[in-house]
Design an enzyme around this catalytic site. Sequence first.
Site, PDB file in Angstrom:
ATOM      1  N   PHE A 144       0.862  -1.193   0.000  1.00 40.95           N
ATOM      2  CA  PHE A 144       0.000   0.000   0.000  1.00 40.95           C
ATOM      3  C   PHE A 144       0.889   1.231   0.000  1.00 40.95           C
ATOM      4  O   PHE A 144       1.641   1.462   0.948  1.00 40.95           O
ATOM      5  CB  PHE A 144      -0.953   0.048   1.201  1.00 40.95           C
ATOM      6  CG  PHE A 144      -1.858   1.256   1.128  1.00 40.95           C
ATOM      7  CD1 PHE A 144      -3.056   1.200   0.419  1.00 40.95           C
ATOM      8  CD2 PHE A 144      -1.493   2.463   1.703  1.00 40.95           C
ATOM      9  CE1 PHE A 144      -3.876   2.326   0.307  1.00 40.95           C
ATOM     10  CE2 PHE A 144      -2.300   3.590   1.594  1.00 40.95           C
ATOM     11  CZ  PHE A 144      -3.493   3.520   0.897  1.00 40.95           C
ATOM     12  N   ASP A 232       9.316   2.871   2.060  1.00 39.23           N
ATOM     13  CA  ASP A 232       8.108   3.622   2.402  1.00 39.23           C
ATOM     14  C   ASP A 232       7.869   3.441   3.902  1.00 39.23           C
ATOM     15  O   ASP A 232       7.323   2.428   4.338  1.00 39.23           O
ATOM     16  CB  ASP A 232       6.914   3.111   1.581  1.00 39.23           C
ATOM     17  CG  ASP A 232       5.614   3.849   1.935  1.00 39.23           C
ATOM     18  OD1 ASP A 232       5.601   4.598   2.929  1.00 39.23           O
ATOM     19  OD2 ASP A 232       4.615   3.651   1.217  1.00 39.23           O
ATOM     20  N   LYS A 261       2.378  10.819   7.399  1.00 36.69           N
ATOM     21  CA  LYS A 261       1.566  10.546   8.585  1.00 36.69           C
ATOM     22  C   LYS A 261       2.088  11.234   9.848  1.00 36.69           C
ATOM     23  O   LYS A 261       1.838  12.416  10.039  1.00 36.69           O
ATOM     24  CB  LYS A 261       1.409   9.034   8.763  1.00 36.69           C
ATOM     25  CG  LYS A 261       0.574   8.450   7.622  1.00 36.69           C
ATOM     26  CD  LYS A 261      -0.075   7.126   7.940  1.00 36.69           C
ATOM     27  CE  LYS A 261      -1.123   6.791   6.888  1.00 36.69           C
ATOM     28  NZ  LYS A 261      -0.764   5.752   5.955  1.00 36.69           N
TER      29      LYS A 261
END
Length: 406
Positions: A144, A232, A261
Amino acid sequence: MGPGRSAERAIAAAEAHGAHNYHPLPVVVASAEGAWMTDVAGRRYLDLLAGYSALNFGHRNRRLIEAAKAQLDRVTLTSRAFHHDRFGAFCSELAELCGMEMVLPMNTGAEAMETAVKTARKWGYRIKGVPDGRARIIAAANNFHGRTTTLISFSTDSEARADHGPFTPGFSIVPYGDLAAMAATLDAAPEETVAVLLEPIQGEAGVVVPPPGYLTGVRELTRERNVLFIADEIQSGLGRTGTTFACEHEGVVPDVYVLGKALGGGVVPVSAVVSSREVLGVHRPGEHGSTFGGNPLACAVALEVIAMVRTGEFQRHSATLGERLHRELGLLRGKGVQEVRGRGLWAGVDIDPSRGTGRQISERLMDRGVLVKDTHGATIRIAPPLVISEEDLAWGLDQLRTVLAE
Ligand SMILES: *Cc1c(COP(=O)(O)O)cnc(C)c1O
C-alpha cells in the site's frame, strides 16, 4: 448503546452528501486528547488506531499544538516562490534525523510516494544512464503506497484498482518477503531497473513483517546492481515499531526514506522524500513541486515532531509497551485469535471467523469504548498513539478479551 440524535444527524448528512469511499464505524467524534476521543454525546473511546499512525504523539499533543499556535500567529503559507524562516531548519533537521543529506517536502503520503517514483526515474535517466522511457521499478505484492493513479498501477488490491485504469506502466511486482524472486526479477533487467520500493513492514496488508534477513538481502541485491532501495516508512516510521525507522530492526539503511503521517503530528499533512544529494539533486527548478509542500505551518509542526523523535522516548515507550501488547495478544491465540503479527505498538490480529468478521469485532469493541479498524475481512489492526499509558493499553486489551470470549 446506539448513536444519539445529534450523532444520527451527523451520520445522515455524511451519508447523503459525502462520497461513500469509506465505511466508518458509527461514532461521531467531537474532541480528543492523548489516546482518548470523545463523541458528540460525551462518551469516551480509547483510540487504538491513531489515525493510521498519523497520531503517534497522541491527539492534540501539547508541544505540537503550541508549535502550531505560535506559527499561526506569524505566517502560515508563502508558497515556495519565496523562502521562509522555518524551511531551512526543517530540511536540515529532518535530513539529520534520517542520516541523509536532502529533503523534498510534500503534503500527503501519496504525494511523497509519487515524488519518490519521479525521483527514482529521473535518477535512472540522468545518473544511472537508463535509456529514455525504459525505467522500471520493482514493488511488492500486497503493497500500500497511496491512492493516486500511478500508485495503484502497481497495487495488487483489486478493490483499489477497480475501474480506475488505464494504468501507468513501468512496474514489476514480486511476492513480499521472497528474496529469490527479488533477485530473479532484478536480474531480468538490471540495467533498466531504477528502484525497489518496499514497506519494511506492510501496514495495510495487515502488519506483515518480512522474514529475517529479507531487508538486508534486498539492500545487498540493490547495492550490487546500482538500484535505489526506497523504504516507504510513511506508517512504520517515526517510532511506531520501537525504533525511529522499521528498517533499523535489520540495521538496514535504504537510499531513500519516504515519510508522512506522524511527520505532521496529527495536526497538518506533512510528507517528505529524504535521500542523498546524488538522488534528490536530480530535481531542477520547475520540474516538480507543490503549492503547500514545505509551508511554514507544516515546517513548524514537523520541526517539533523531529525534536520529539530525537529524544528517543516514544521509541522506547513503543518498544516496552509493544512487548506487553504482543505477549498478551499471543496468549489469545486459539482463543478467538488465529495469528498475530507486528512490532512495537503495532499489531495485525487475525480473528477466528467463528467469533465474527473484523468489522463485527470492531463494532463490538466500539460498544465497549475501544476504537480499532478492520482490514481484509478477518484482521483488526492495533496501533495506539505512542503516548498511551500501560493501564489504558491493558484496559483496551481487556475489552478485546471480553469481546472475543462473548
Ligand atoms: C498511508 C500510507 C500511504 C499514503 O499516505 P496518504 O497520506 O494517505 O496519502 C503510503 N504508504 C503507506 C505505507 C501508508 O501507510
